[in-house]
Design a protein around this motif. Structure first.
Motif, mmCIF file in Angstrom:
data_model
loop_
_atom_site.group_PDB
_atom_site.id
_atom_site.type_symbol
_atom_site.label_atom_id
_atom_site.label_comp_id
_atom_site.label_asym_id
_atom_site.label_seq_id
_atom_site.Cartn_x
_atom_site.Cartn_y
_atom_site.Cartn_z
ATOM 1 N N ARG A 141 -4.295 -0.818 -3.043
ATOM 2 C CA ARG A 141 -5.109 0.391 -2.076
ATOM 3 C C ARG A 141 -6.185 -0.596 -1.255
ATOM 4 N N VAL A 165 0.786 -1.316 -0.277
ATOM 5 C CA VAL A 165 0.061 -0.009 0.079
ATOM 6 C C VAL A 165 1.125 1.293 0.191
ATOM 7 N N TYR A 176 -8.814 -5.281 0.194
ATOM 8 C CA TYR A 176 -7.204 -4.864 -0.640
ATOM 9 C C TYR A 176 -7.477 -5.050 -2.292
#
Length: 235
Positions: free
Chosen positions: A224, A218, A230
């Protein structure tokens, strides 16, 4: 117990007995190389520059028969070194340590000189060593210089092996991280947003370890996190 179980039990018993006999035979083979010296003969060797020492070598592992045989073979290898006379040897009974077994051998020996004794410590890594005689050592400058040069050569070889191993481990870790990163990205790209627990099951990496790795991904912008799930970032 059925006939089949009884037969298997007998076979297992014979196997254990055979292994024990192998260990005993191996120990006898080692013991056959032990020399008995009189005090006068020991003194003659001391006058020639020999060192009278006692050494303990330990090993831990399993199964018990394997670690016993390994220690016996290790001592046999030591006995083949030049400039060593084994006077006494005593093999311990195996001591269980959790799921492993600890065995050790106590050796009394005459060693050619202090340099040979030092290099034995490098090569065989005894857990304990005691010098019985002489009580004092006197070195001539040329002899001590030669000893230090040999010692430095060994240290340089050890240093080279350590550096090569460190470099290899770093390269292996880097490649492993790249593989894991690509696996995470491919999984997220095809399966959509995935929570940590599910991603851990799909990839086969523990949640704690994977969670730390995902934080780095990340941070680096590869993925992200959205509401505990995720998502792969398209680049």
């Amino acid at each position: 117990m059925g006939k089949k179980d009884k037969k298997q039990g007998k076979k297992q018993g014979k196997k254990d007995l055979g292994t024990t006999q192998e260990t005993q035979e191996a120990q006898k083979a080692v013991s056959s190389g032990v020399r008995t010296l009189t005090l006068a003969e020991i003194q003659e060797y001391l006058d020639q520059g020999f060192v009278h020492a006692r050494m303990i070598i330990e090993m831990m592992g399993g199964p018990v028969e394997y670690i016993q045989n390994t220690l016996v073979l290790f001592i046999e290898k030591l006995k083949q070194e030049q400039g060593i006379i084994i006077l006494k040897e005593d093999f311990s009974e195996p001591e269980k340590k959790n799921k492993l077994y600890l065995v050790f051998a106590e050796l009394e020996m005459m060693v050619k000189d202090s340099a040979t004794l030092t290099f034995l410590c490098f090569d065989y890594m005894p857990s304990s060593i005691e010098i019985i005689e002489p009580q004092e050592f006197v070195f001539r400058a040329p002899d001590f210089s030669g000893f230090l040069n040999d010692l430095q050569a060994r240290l340089h070889r050890i240093d080279m092996v350590v550096k090569e191993g460190t470099a290899h481990n770093k390269n292996l870790l880097r490649n492993t991280n790249l593989l894991l990163r690509n696996l995470v990205i491919v999984t997220l790209s095809y399966k959509g947003p995935i929570a940590l627990a599910e991603l851990s099951k799909r990839i086969g990496v523990g949640e704690q370890e994977l969670g730390n790795f995902l934080k780095e991904m990340v941070h680096d912008g590869w993925i992200r996190e959205e509401k505990g799930r995720y998502v792969a970032v398209k680049k």
